[in-house]
Scaffold this motif. Structure first.
Motif, PDB file in Angstrom:
ATOM      1  N   PRO A  83      84.735   0.400 -40.573  1.00 29.47           N
ATOM      2  CA  PRO A  83      83.769  -0.542 -41.148  1.00 29.47           C
ATOM      3  C   PRO A  83      83.085  -1.390 -40.093  1.00 29.47           C
ATOM      4  O   PRO A  83      83.594  -1.557 -38.970  1.00 29.47           O
ATOM      5  CB  PRO A  83      84.640  -1.408 -42.061  1.00 29.47           C
ATOM      6  CG  PRO A  83      85.983  -1.379 -41.414  1.00 29.47           C
ATOM      7  CD  PRO A  83      86.123   0.002 -40.815  1.00 29.47           C
ATOM      8  N   GLU A  84      81.949  -1.939 -40.458  1.00 32.89           N
ATOM      9  CA  GLU A  84      81.211  -2.814 -39.547  1.00 32.89           C
ATOM     10  C   GLU A  84      82.015  -4.066 -39.218  1.00 32.89           C
ATOM     11  O   GLU A  84      81.850  -4.660 -38.146  1.00 32.89           O
ATOM     12  CB  GLU A  84      79.872  -3.205 -40.195  1.00 32.89           C
ATOM     13  CG  GLU A  84      78.977  -4.037 -39.321  1.00 32.89           C
ATOM     14  CD  GLU A  84      77.685  -4.423 -40.031  1.00 32.89           C
ATOM     15  OE1 GLU A  84      76.842  -5.073 -39.406  1.00 32.89           O
ATOM     16  OE2 GLU A  84      77.530  -4.067 -41.211  1.00 32.89           O
ATOM     17  N   THR A  85      82.905  -4.474 -40.114  1.00 30.24           N
ATOM     18  CA  THR A  85      83.648  -5.725 -39.945  1.00 30.24           C
ATOM     19  C   THR A  85      84.780  -5.634 -38.935  1.00 30.24           C
ATOM     20  O   THR A  85      85.410  -6.643 -38.626  1.00 30.24           O
ATOM     21  CB  THR A  85      84.238  -6.174 -41.297  1.00 30.24           C
ATOM     22  OG1 THR A  85      84.904  -5.056 -41.908  1.00 30.24           O
ATOM     23  CG2 THR A  85      83.142  -6.661 -42.223  1.00 30.24           C
ATOM     24  N   ARG A  86      85.068  -4.422 -38.409  1.00 36.36           N
ATOM     25  CA  ARG A  86      86.106  -4.255 -37.385  1.00 36.36           C
ATOM     26  C   ARG A  86      87.409  -4.901 -37.838  1.00 36.36           C
ATOM     27  O   ARG A  86      87.911  -5.852 -37.224  1.00 36.36           O
ATOM     28  CB  ARG A  86      85.659  -4.852 -36.053  1.00 36.36           C
ATOM     29  CG  ARG A  86      84.371  -4.253 -35.522  1.00 36.36           C
ATOM     30  CD  ARG A  86      83.790  -5.033 -34.374  1.00 36.36           C
ATOM     31  NE  ARG A  86      82.448  -4.568 -34.044  1.00 36.36           N
ATOM     32  CZ  ARG A  86      81.572  -5.263 -33.334  1.00 36.36           C
ATOM     33  NH1 ARG A  86      81.884  -6.443 -32.876  1.00 36.36           N
ATOM     34  NH2 ARG A  86      80.376  -4.764 -33.092  1.00 36.36           N
ATOM     35  N   ASP A  87      87.977  -4.383 -38.882  1.00 41.24           N
ATOM     36  CA  ASP A  87      89.148  -4.997 -39.504  1.00 41.24           C
ATOM     37  C   ASP A  87      90.422  -4.670 -38.720  1.00 41.24           C
ATOM     38  O   ASP A  87      91.150  -3.731 -39.045  1.00 41.24           O
ATOM     39  CB  ASP A  87      89.295  -4.508 -40.949  1.00 41.24           C
ATOM     40  CG  ASP A  87      88.132  -4.952 -41.820  1.00 41.24           C
ATOM     41  OD1 ASP A  87      87.534  -5.996 -41.506  1.00 41.24           O
ATOM     42  OD2 ASP A  87      87.831  -4.264 -42.804  1.00 41.24           O
ATOM     43  N   VAL A  88      90.683  -5.460 -37.681  1.00 42.83           N
ATOM     44  CA  VAL A  88      91.924  -5.307 -36.930  1.00 42.83           C
ATOM     45  C   VAL A  88      92.975  -6.242 -37.508  1.00 42.83           C
ATOM     46  O   VAL A  88      92.669  -7.219 -38.203  1.00 42.83           O
ATOM     47  CB  VAL A  88      91.712  -5.623 -35.431  1.00 42.83           C
ATOM     48  CG1 VAL A  88      90.695  -4.668 -34.820  1.00 42.83           C
ATOM     49  CG2 VAL A  88      91.291  -7.069 -35.219  1.00 42.83           C
ATOM     50  N   PHE A  89      94.245  -5.923 -37.229  1.00 46.63           N
ATOM     51  CA  PHE A  89      95.344  -6.819 -37.594  1.00 46.63           C
ATOM     52  C   PHE A  89      95.525  -7.786 -36.431  1.00 46.63           C
ATOM     53  O   PHE A  89      96.134  -7.452 -35.412  1.00 46.63           O
ATOM     54  CB  PHE A  89      96.604  -6.011 -37.879  1.00 46.63           C
ATOM     55  CG  PHE A  89      96.472  -5.122 -39.088  1.00 46.63           C
ATOM     56  CD1 PHE A  89      96.719  -5.616 -40.362  1.00 46.63           C
ATOM     57  CD2 PHE A  89      96.071  -3.807 -38.954  1.00 46.63           C
ATOM     58  CE1 PHE A  89      96.584  -4.804 -41.481  1.00 46.63           C
ATOM     59  CE2 PHE A  89      95.935  -2.984 -40.065  1.00 46.63           C
ATOM     60  CZ  PHE A  89      96.193  -3.486 -41.333  1.00 46.63           C
ATOM     61  N   ALA A  90      94.988  -8.992 -36.603  1.00 48.32           N
ATOM     62  CA  ALA A  90      94.801  -9.924 -35.487  1.00 48.32           C
ATOM     63  C   ALA A  90      96.093 -10.304 -34.780  1.00 48.32           C
ATOM     64  O   ALA A  90      96.114 -10.456 -33.551  1.00 48.32           O
ATOM     65  CB  ALA A  90      94.083 -11.181 -35.983  1.00 48.32           C
ATOM     66  N   SER A  91      97.182 -10.459 -35.522  1.00 43.56           N
ATOM     67  CA  SER A  91      98.423 -10.933 -34.903  1.00 43.56           C
ATOM     68  C   SER A  91      99.233  -9.809 -34.267  1.00 43.56           C
ATOM     69  O   SER A  91     100.180 -10.079 -33.520  1.00 43.56           O
ATOM     70  CB  SER A  91      99.281 -11.665 -35.943  1.00 43.56           C
ATOM     71  OG  SER A  91      99.678 -10.768 -36.974  1.00 43.56           O
ATOM     72  N   LEU A  92      98.872  -8.560 -34.555  1.00 45.07           N
ATOM     73  CA  LEU A  92      99.596  -7.422 -33.987  1.00 45.07           C
ATOM     74  C   LEU A  92      98.950  -6.996 -32.672  1.00 45.07           C
ATOM     75  O   LEU A  92      97.752  -7.200 -32.447  1.00 45.07           O
ATOM     76  CB  LEU A  92      99.596  -6.247 -34.963  1.00 45.07           C
ATOM     77  CG  LEU A  92     100.263  -6.496 -36.319  1.00 45.07           C
ATOM     78  CD1 LEU A  92     100.235  -5.214 -37.141  1.00 45.07           C
ATOM     79  CD2 LEU A  92     101.686  -7.004 -36.166  1.00 45.07           C
ATOM     80  N   SER A  93      99.758  -6.397 -31.818  1.00 46.21           N
ATOM     81  CA  SER A  93      99.240  -5.943 -30.529  1.00 46.21           C
ATOM     82  C   SER A  93      98.305  -4.753 -30.710  1.00 46.21           C
ATOM     83  O   SER A  93      98.250  -4.122 -31.774  1.00 46.21           O
ATOM     84  CB  SER A  93     100.391  -5.542 -29.610  1.00 46.21           C
ATOM     85  OG  SER A  93     100.986  -4.335 -30.076  1.00 46.21           O
ATOM     86  N   VAL A  94      97.586  -4.437 -29.649  1.00 52.17           N
ATOM     87  CA  VAL A  94      96.713  -3.263 -29.660  1.00 52.17           C
ATOM     88  C   VAL A  94      97.508  -2.015 -30.019  1.00 52.17           C
ATOM     89  O   VAL A  94      97.107  -1.221 -30.888  1.00 52.17           O
ATOM     90  CB  VAL A  94      96.036  -3.107 -28.279  1.00 52.17           C
ATOM     91  CG1 VAL A  94      95.422  -1.714 -28.126  1.00 52.17           C
ATOM     92  CG2 VAL A  94      94.973  -4.175 -28.083  1.00 52.17           C
ATOM     93  N   GLN A  95      98.665  -1.820 -29.373  1.00 50.85           N
ATOM     94  CA  GLN A  95      99.442  -0.607 -29.633  1.00 50.85           C
ATOM     95  C   GLN A  95      99.988  -0.589 -31.057  1.00 50.85           C
ATOM     96  O   GLN A  95     100.007   0.473 -31.700  1.00 50.85           O
ATOM     97  CB  GLN A  95     100.581  -0.480 -28.628  1.00 50.85           C
ATOM     98  CG  GLN A  95     101.362   0.819 -28.773  1.00 50.85           C
ATOM     99  CD  GLN A  95     101.932   1.304 -27.470  1.00 50.85           C
ATOM    100  OE1 GLN A  95     101.241   1.327 -26.452  1.00 50.85           O
ATOM    101  NE2 GLN A  95     103.196   1.696 -27.471  1.00 50.85           N
TER     102      GLN A  95
END
Length: 233
Positions: A83-95
């Motif tokens: 999605p355009e909103t780039r829904d990442v899980f902010a508190s979790l690490s990249v991996q």
């Protein structure tokens, strides 16, 4: 046979009728650029394919009807959505974000963590960093990679270059070509005409909630009336 076939698709937000009989197909290994001015229904189209908005009509994936299925079932069949909103899980690490993309917790047969870090070395450098502190470009890379970890056959990407610096835009364009080289089909919603014309194998132009033009990038480049009526501001 097309990988994705959309026929007579109508979509609605409440009483608002947004899509008016969209017909579109995507073949295996093809990058289809979905172009049009803001508000014509491009984002609604990919959300309708994913079952996220109320819709009628037909959406077939690998020959099977998926219209009416829940979004998670559509994803498990092999359609990825960025999605355009780039829904990442902010508190979790990249991996940790990347591992969440694996279907049923199993690694992809086609994409591994090493593949992701090879394509996006910056993510490897920041693999232990919380995703919420990444730059916009890094979050875009992370969302794309998390989707790839689910091993889709088709990936739909909504405005991947929106708000990114010019050098990052060029990186994203290069990554999309690499996905195609790995056999992935891409439906690309893109506002930047120059990017879409450079990387797409075919372009579809939307206007008033329907497809108003289809052709190769070269054909669209040569068709000034279509560009003036449906794309240029």
């Amino acid at each position: 046979m097309p990988l994705l076939e959309i026929e007579s698709l109508h979509a609605y937000y409440g009483k608002s009728h947004v899509l008016h009989g969209v017909d579109l197909c995507v073949a295996p290994g093809e990058i289809v650029g979905l172009l049009g001015r803001n508000g014509v229904g491009r984002s609604t189209l990919v959300k309708a394919v994913m079952g996220q908005v109320r819709a009628t009509g037909s959406v077939r994936f690998r020959g099977a009807e998926v219209q009416g299925l829940a979004p998670h079932r559509i994803a498990h069949l092999g359609i990825g959505y960025v999605p355009e909103t780039r829904d990442v899980f902010a508190s979790l690490s990249v991996q940790e974000n990347l591992l969440l993309g694996c279907k049923r917790g199993r690694p992809s047969e086609r994409w591994s963590l090493e593949d992701m870090y090879g394509m996006f070395p910056r993510l490897h450098e920041r693999r232990a960093t919380p995703a919420g502190v990444l730059s916009g470009g890094e979050q875009q890379m992370l969302t794309l990679c998390r989707t790839l970890m689910g091993d889709p056959a088709l990936i739909m990407i909504d405005e991947p270059t929106e708000g990114l610096a010019p050098q990052v835009v060029e990186q994203v364009a290069g990554y999309l070509r690499r996905l195609q080289e790995r056999g992935l089909a891409v439906l690309l919603v893109e506002q930047k005409l120059a990017i879409a014309l450079r990387i797409a194998t075919r372009v579809c132009v939307m206007g008033h909630g329907a497809i108003v033009y289809q052709g190769t990038p070269a054909e669209l480049q040569a068709n000034a009336p279509v560009r003036r009526e449906w794309l240029e501001v």
